[in-house]
Design an enzyme around this catalytic site. Structure first.
Site, short mmCIF file in Angstrom:
data_model
loop_
_atom_site.label_atom_id
_atom_site.label_comp_id
_atom_site.label_asym_id
_atom_site.label_seq_id
_atom_site.Cartn_x
_atom_site.Cartn_y
_atom_site.Cartn_z
N LYS A 137 -18.04 -69.00 -96.86
CA LYS A 137 -16.91 -69.17 -95.92
C LYS A 137 -16.54 -67.80 -95.37
CE LYS A 137 -12.69 -68.96 -95.84
NZ LYS A 137 -12.42 -68.28 -94.56
N GLU A 184 -13.93 -58.71 -105.62
CA GLU A 184 -13.95 -57.36 -105.07
C GLU A 184 -12.71 -57.26 -104.20
OE1 GLU A 184 -13.97 -54.53 -103.10
OE2 GLU A 184 -15.66 -55.19 -101.88
N CYS A 218 -12.13 -51.47 -97.89
CA CYS A 218 -11.46 -51.62 -99.20
C CYS A 218 -11.52 -50.32 -99.99
CB CYS A 218 -12.08 -52.76 -99.97
SG CYS A 218 -13.86 -52.67 -100.07
N GLU A 253 -1.76 -50.76 -100.19
CA GLU A 253 -2.95 -50.67 -99.34
C GLU A 253 -2.52 -50.92 -97.89
OE1 GLU A 253 -5.89 -53.81 -99.86
OE2 GLU A 253 -7.46 -52.31 -99.65
P1 NAI Z 1 -7.44 -62.42 -97.47
O1 NAI Z 1 -7.66 -62.01 -98.86
O2 NAI Z 1 -6.35 -63.39 -97.17
O3 NAI Z 1 -8.77 -63.06 -96.86
C1 NAI Z 1 -10.06 -62.84 -97.35
C2 NAI Z 1 -10.83 -64.17 -97.34
O4 NAI Z 1 -10.24 -65.08 -98.25
C3 NAI Z 1 -10.84 -64.90 -96.00
O5 NAI Z 1 -12.09 -65.51 -95.82
C4 NAI Z 1 -9.76 -65.94 -96.17
O6 NAI Z 1 -9.93 -67.06 -95.37
C5 NAI Z 1 -9.95 -66.32 -97.62
N1 NAI Z 1 -8.77 -66.89 -98.27
C6 NAI Z 1 -7.46 -66.68 -97.99
N2 NAI Z 1 -6.69 -67.38 -98.83
C7 NAI Z 1 -7.51 -68.06 -99.66
C8 NAI Z 1 -7.33 -68.94 -100.76
N3 NAI Z 1 -6.12 -69.29 -101.17
N4 NAI Z 1 -8.41 -69.44 -101.39
C9 NAI Z 1 -9.64 -69.08 -101.00
N5 NAI Z 1 -9.89 -68.26 -99.97
C10 NAI Z 1 -8.85 -67.75 -99.31
O7 NAI Z 1 -7.24 -61.14 -96.60
P2 NAI Z 1 -6.54 -61.04 -95.17
O8 NAI Z 1 -5.34 -61.91 -95.05
O9 NAI Z 1 -7.59 -61.27 -94.20
O10 NAI Z 1 -6.04 -59.54 -95.20
C11 NAI Z 1 -4.81 -59.21 -95.83
C12 NAI Z 1 -4.91 -57.91 -96.56
O11 NAI Z 1 -5.92 -58.01 -97.56
C13 NAI Z 1 -5.35 -56.72 -95.73
O12 NAI Z 1 -4.31 -56.14 -95.08
C14 NAI Z 1 -5.94 -55.84 -96.78
O13 NAI Z 1 -4.93 -55.10 -97.41
C15 NAI Z 1 -6.56 -56.79 -97.76
N6 NAI Z 1 -8.00 -56.97 -97.56
C16 NAI Z 1 -8.85 -56.35 -98.40
C17 NAI Z 1 -10.20 -56.47 -98.21
C18 NAI Z 1 -11.16 -55.81 -99.10
O14 NAI Z 1 -12.31 -55.66 -98.73
N7 NAI Z 1 -10.78 -55.42 -100.28
C19 NAI Z 1 -10.76 -57.21 -97.09
C20 NAI Z 1 -9.78 -57.88 -96.29
C21 NAI Z 1 -8.47 -57.73 -96.53
#
Ligand code: NAI
Length: 793
Positions: free
Chosen positions: A191, A265, A299, A396
């Protein structure tokens, strides 16, 4: 005007990359996409959402919002394809994975442009970094498929893997996850993030054309709700997630007790440490790569700049000058350094955090250049005068914002660097190799770069400590995350033990030649339980054969504190750890008969069975003594000027909840590998056989085990286990017992994202070395830190 002045006054003209091919691909699909399931696109759905071009705010395409039926169909396709995908064998799979690498290279330009359009990152990065690294991942993992039979013969694929990825490296994250999963014989439902689904759809389509069998790779687009359906699906054997710590935590809680394996991660707030003897110009370029690469949406971005006080002001001045030469603009302009951030919401979040920083007393600097008018752009920003405890120093930001602080001494640098709940990465800048390599082991981070930053390779593990998650991606260490030991698959649900009989009312203690005062073993000493209560240990015939201390929350806290103080054990020479384990084995051997007779009394086992258990426990201690100085790391050779030292470090303070059966052998099988790898342990022995552990106190005392390395708290194991698992200063929990215990361990581990190792209520045959000892236990007892160091020409 001199030539130099003339050159200085010249500006770059735009150098736009042609987006014709990417637009044609979108047009060929009428800018509307279904999911990619079982080798083909499904019809576009009524329930859908738009994916936006961050550089303009325009709609690029409309994609389907995955619902129950879509996840079901994708998982069913993946499950159906899995057995034949596994059965064709590693060598044939290697050909397929290799074909995917070639496919990526053939379509490199299309991928690079589509990624830049959908994500807003500069084409320079997608073209020179993301896409080549994607190809490298498939090449590298084609190799692991080729070698699977010989290199991982004791392991088998997990089955159907659910993979959920973020938007910051849409295609690269796909490669990190899909390449190893498929190479090792699993099938995948992926996904992608809702804001960047396009390159995953393109990849799936082209992979199918490159001959990947239907159902092996399925892509279901959607948002968090779609992700959540995938997480909850009962035919998914593992979830691999990259994204925010909040969502990671939720996924951990949702999968608790499901038997699914999990790698997370998550976020980071990585330190970028500049010592006064660093090559300053290189360090300045390092900062650019650390925080302005991919608009800081990385990240592992070096987002906390820690500069030694003596050079702080000079360094900051020079950095500001360098910032003014950065170019922000349309991602398809080949001459820009920074593109757009992902979406309006993220832009607002970054702006709000910068404002918060200023409110908290920091000074913000951004170069005074004009920003593009449309789209979601944020200038490179530097916050100085930042307090270590302020929001911007701890949260972050996930944008192009660096926060700067200063330190005086190397110790202060380490303290500041580790002053975070995260532990993903760190950069150290110094020309003194002895200083850099003194600091590297002290940093709580899964990746450390010496005089470099943001280096990645398919052959080098990547992943975090602490709340940055667990599991590794890349290299041999990453391969294990997509396999399970064959021997574990043979475990059967645990049969309940017969109930503990009522104590015989007239029974007096059977005469035993030991002190009957019930004690715990904490910090190298036998101590009375805090509540001064004890529990009787009753034989199967109803006789009270002794008492053990009834530990409570306070005792667990004391034991954890003692274990934390003993952390030096992890730094002790592996030779010393080996010697102490040998000594422990020898001292247990001296008392073999006594322990066997205790087992007979407590469990009702026959004498021969009891002797067999003691002998096996002694043997297991010898085995881990042997391993203590042999389960060491690796040196990876990425295709860059450097090597990465993959060091096996202890996870930290480990809580152990022992299985109900095999009182001695179960205890030793869990405690010994942790101790051998340098983790101080707090163990809760099996409740009904607690006397076995208390008999061990004297063996521990005579074996030179340093105070606090092994702590034992007897008592009601469920309540003790709960306190131990919830404790915020415990880094790992191994809980073997009922299904409910596994679920509790995984669910409660979310407080500080502990590493968990559980048996899901399946009984281990503790006499079978394949199930009960060896590399899998050692692997669980360490976390790998990859230290990249310059090496060679
Ligand atoms: P997110 O963690 O919400 O999204 C990442 C993935 O998880 C997306 O594919 C999303 O659709 C999915 N997702 C969201 N809620 C879910 C759930 N309950 N169950 C399963 N999958 C779910 O990250 P978002 O909202 O895109 O970004 C928010 C913050 O997260 C950013 O500002 C940043 O601080 C952090 N982030 C960190 C990343 C990393 O590589 N460590 C990458 C992206 C965001």
């Amino acid at each position: 005007m001199s030539v130099a002045d003339y050159l200085d006054s010249m500006d770059y003209g735009p150098a736009p990359e042609d987006d014709g091919n990417a637009r044609s691909w979108l047009a060929a699909h009428n800018e509307r996409f279904g999911h990619f399931i079982n080798g083909r696109f499904t019809e576009p759905k009524a329930k859908s959402f738009d994916t936006i071009e961050p550089a303009t705010g325009n709609i690029l395409a409309t994609v389907a919002l995955g619902a129950d039926a879509d996840i079901d169909a994708a998982v069913a396709a993946a499950a159906k394809a899995q057995s034949s995908w596994q059965a064709i064998g590693g060598k044939k799979r290697a050909r397929h994975i290799y074909a995917l690498a070639r496919m990526v290279q053939r379509h490199a330009r299309l991928f690079a442009v589509l990624e830049a359009l959908d994500n807003g990152k500069p084409i320079r990065e997608t073209r020179d970094l993301d896409v080549p690294l994607v190809a490298r991942h498939f090449y590298h993992h084609a190799g692991w498929a080729e070698l699977q039979d010989t290199e991982f013969s004791g392991y088998q694929p997990i089955g159907v893997i659910g993979q959920i990825i973020p938007w910051n490296f849409p295609l690269l994250m796909l490669a990190w996850k899909v390449a190893p999963a498929l190479a090792l014989g699993n099938t995948v439902v992926l996904k992608p993030a809702e804001s960047t689904p396009l390159t995953a759809l393109l990849f799936a389509e082209l992979a199918s054309k490159a001959g990947l069998p239907a159902g092996v790779l399925n892509v279901v687009t959607g948002d968090g709700s779609t992700g959540s359906l995938l997480v909850g699906h009962d035919k998914v054997g593992k979830i691999a997630f990259t994204g925010s710590t909040d969502v990671g935590r939720r996924i951990r809680a949702e999968t608790a007790g499901s038997g699914k394996s999990l790698t997370l991660e998550l976020g980071g707030k990585s330190p970028f440490i500049v010592f006064d003897d660093a090559d300053l110009e290189s360090a300045i370029e390092g900062v650019v790569d650390a925080i302005w690469f991919n608009q800081g949406q990385v990240c592992c971005a070096g987002s906390r700049l820690l500069v030694q006080e003596s050079i702080h002001d000079r360094f900051i001045e020079r950095l500001k000058q360098r910032m003014t030469t950065l170019r922000v603009g349309h991602p398809l302009d080949k001459a820009i350094d920074m593109g757009a951030v992902i979406e309006e919401r993220q832009l607002a979040r970054i702006r709000a955090l910068v404002a918060k920083g200023v409110e908290e007393g920091a000074t913000a600097f951004s170069p005074p250049f004009e920003m593009p008018e449309d789209g979601y752009f944020h200038p490179p920003t530097l916050l100085t005068g930042v307090e270590p405890a302020s929001t911007v120093a701890t949260e972050e930001i996930f944008g192009p914002v660096m926060v700067a602080m200063s330190f005086r001494t190397p110790d202060e640098a380490v303290a500041l660097a580790n002053n975070t709940r995260y532990g993903l990465a760190a950069s150290i800048w110094s020309e003194q190799i002895s200083l850099a390599l003194d600091i590297a082991p002290k940093l709580k981070a899964g990746v450390v770069w010496v005089n470099a930053t943001n280096l990645f390779d398919a052959g080098v593990g990547f992943g975090g400590y602490r709340e940055s998650g667990y599991g590794r991606e890349g290299g041999r260490e990453g391969v294990f995350e997509y396999l399970k030991p064959k021997a574990f698959a043979a475990r059967k649900p645990r049969k309940p033990l017969p109930p503990v009989p009522e104590a015989d009312a007239d029974a007096s203690f059977e005469p035993m030649a030991i002190d009957r005062t019930a004690k715990l073993f904490i910090g190298g000493k036998q101590v009375r339980p805090d509540g001064n209560y004890s529990l009787p240990v009753i034989s199967p015939k109803g006789k009270i054969i002794g008492e053990v201390g009834e530990g409570n929350r306070k005792d667990i806290r004391n034991a954890v504190e003692a274990a934390r103080k003993a952390e030096g054990w992890g730094k002790a020479a592996t030779h010393l750890r080996a010697q102490i384990l040998y000594y422990l084995a020898e001292n247990l051997a001296v008392r073999e008969k006594e322990f066997a007779s205790r087992l007979v009394d407590m469990t009702g086992a026959r004498k021969s069975e009891a002797e067999k258990e003691v002998a096996a426990a002694i043997e297991r201690l010898f085995t881990y003594a042997a391993w203590a100085d042999k389960y060491d790391g690796a040196v990876h050779s990425p295709p860059l000027r450097g090597v990465a030292l993959a060091m096996n470090e202890p996870v930290g303070v480990a809580g152990v909840v022992c299985p109900p059966e095999a009182p001695l052998l179960g205890f030793v099988s869990l405690v010994a590998p942790l101790v051998a790898m340098g983790n101080p342990v707090v163990a809760v022995p099996s409740e009904r056989y607690g006397l076995m552990a208390t008999d061990l106190y004297q063996v521990l005392e005579t074996s030179d085990v340093p105070a606090g390395v092994i702590n034992i708290v007897t008592g009601g194991s469920e309540a003790l286990a709960k306190t131990l698992i919830e404790h915020a200063d415990v880094d790992a929990v191994w809980a073997f017992g009922s299904m409910e215990l596994s679920e509790m361990a995984e669910a409660l581990s979310v407080s500080n994202m502990k590493r968990t190792f559980v048996d899901n209520g399946l009984a281990t045959d503790w006499y079978d070395a394949a199930q009960a000892e060896g590399r899998e236990f050692l692997r669980q007892a360490v976390q790998i830190k990859n230290i990249w160091i310059p090496y060679g020409e």
